[in-house]
Design a protein around this motif. Sequence first.
Motif, PDB file in Angstrom:
ATOM      1  N   TRP A  98       0.963  -1.143  -0.011  1.00 59.51           N
ATOM      2  CA  TRP A  98       0.125   0.144   0.074  1.00 59.51           C
ATOM      3  C   TRP A  98       0.850   1.077   0.051  1.00 59.51           C
ATOM      4  N   THR A  99       1.066   1.783   1.154  1.00 55.52           N
ATOM      5  CA  THR A  99       2.205   2.894   1.084  1.00 55.52           C
ATOM      6  C   THR A  99       3.312   2.342   1.685  1.00 55.52           C
ATOM      7  N   ARG A 100       3.328   1.163   2.086  1.00 58.24           N
ATOM      8  CA  ARG A 100       4.550   0.559   2.479  1.00 58.24           C
ATOM      9  C   ARG A 100       4.407  -0.857   2.177  1.00 58.24           C
ATOM     10  N   ASP A 101       5.328  -1.772   2.099  1.00 55.10           N
ATOM     11  CA  ASP A 101       5.341  -3.155   2.120  1.00 55.10           C
ATOM     12  C   ASP A 101       5.052  -3.852   3.353  1.00 55.10           C
ATOM     13  N   TYR A 102       4.035  -4.819   3.058  1.00 57.24           N
ATOM     14  CA  TYR A 102       3.689  -5.807   4.238  1.00 57.24           C
ATOM     15  C   TYR A 102       3.992  -7.307   3.773  1.00 57.24           C
ATOM     16  N   TRP A 103       4.645  -7.904   4.539  1.00 58.56           N
ATOM     17  CA  TRP A 103       4.886  -9.413   4.071  1.00 58.56           C
ATOM     18  C   TRP A 103       4.335 -10.423   4.843  1.00 58.56           C
ATOM     19  N   GLY A 104       3.789 -11.518   4.418  1.00 60.92           N
ATOM     20  CA  GLY A 104       3.181 -12.632   5.134  1.00 60.92           C
ATOM     21  C   GLY A 104       4.323 -13.448   5.939  1.00 60.92           C
ATOM     22  N   GLN A 105       3.998 -14.464   6.715  1.00 60.91           N
ATOM     23  CA  GLN A 105       5.135 -15.477   7.492  1.00 60.91           C
ATOM     24  C   GLN A 105       5.871 -16.337   6.577  1.00 60.91           C
ATOM     25  N   GLY A 106       5.413 -16.537   5.466  1.00 61.73           N
ATOM     26  CA  GLY A 106       6.149 -17.705   4.686  1.00 61.73           C
ATOM     27  C   GLY A 106       5.320 -18.953   4.793  1.00 61.73           C
ATOM     28  N   THR A 107       5.208 -19.877   3.691  1.00 62.71           N
ATOM     29  CA  THR A 107       4.748 -21.161   3.726  1.00 62.71           C
ATOM     30  C   THR A 107       5.574 -22.128   3.032  1.00 62.71           C
ATOM     31  N   LEU A 108       6.282 -23.264   3.604  1.00 53.79           N
ATOM     32  CA  LEU A 108       7.140 -24.042   2.983  1.00 53.79           C
ATOM     33  C   LEU A 108       6.448 -25.028   1.822  1.00 53.79           C
ATOM     34  N   VAL A 109       7.122 -24.718   0.638  1.00 50.26           N
ATOM     35  CA  VAL A 109       6.667 -25.640  -0.584  1.00 50.26           C
ATOM     36  C   VAL A 109       8.062 -26.735  -0.785  1.00 50.26           C
TER      37      VAL A 109
END
Length: 113
Positions: A98-109
């Motif tokens: 949005w005005t800055r980046d937001y990250w999810g926690q990650g999911t392992l594949v």
Amino acid sequence: VQLQASGGGSVQPGGSLRLSCSSSRAIFSSIIVAWYRQSPGKERELVASLARDGTRYLLDSVKERFTISRDNAKNTVSLQMNSLKPEDTAVYYCKIRWTRDYWGQGTLVTVSS
């Protein structure tokens, strides 16, 4: 803002997975949504992105196999991964700007026979 990634798991080569990233904030106003991945010993790389204007990017090695999509009504970003290869093994992260980046926690594949 909280981003919750899910859908990772272990599959055999040639299999499919669908990753989802659920946002606590409405995504219709976001500038861009994206999926990154990081393998052990490697830098995080951009896999796919989808801008508000509809512009899409796909990493060359996943073209024809991966599809990124967004559902504004459900505030969810998805990554459909088909014909998975062992080299797709990584932790996958969603990112929304949005005005800055937001990250999810990650999911392992994990793609392995």
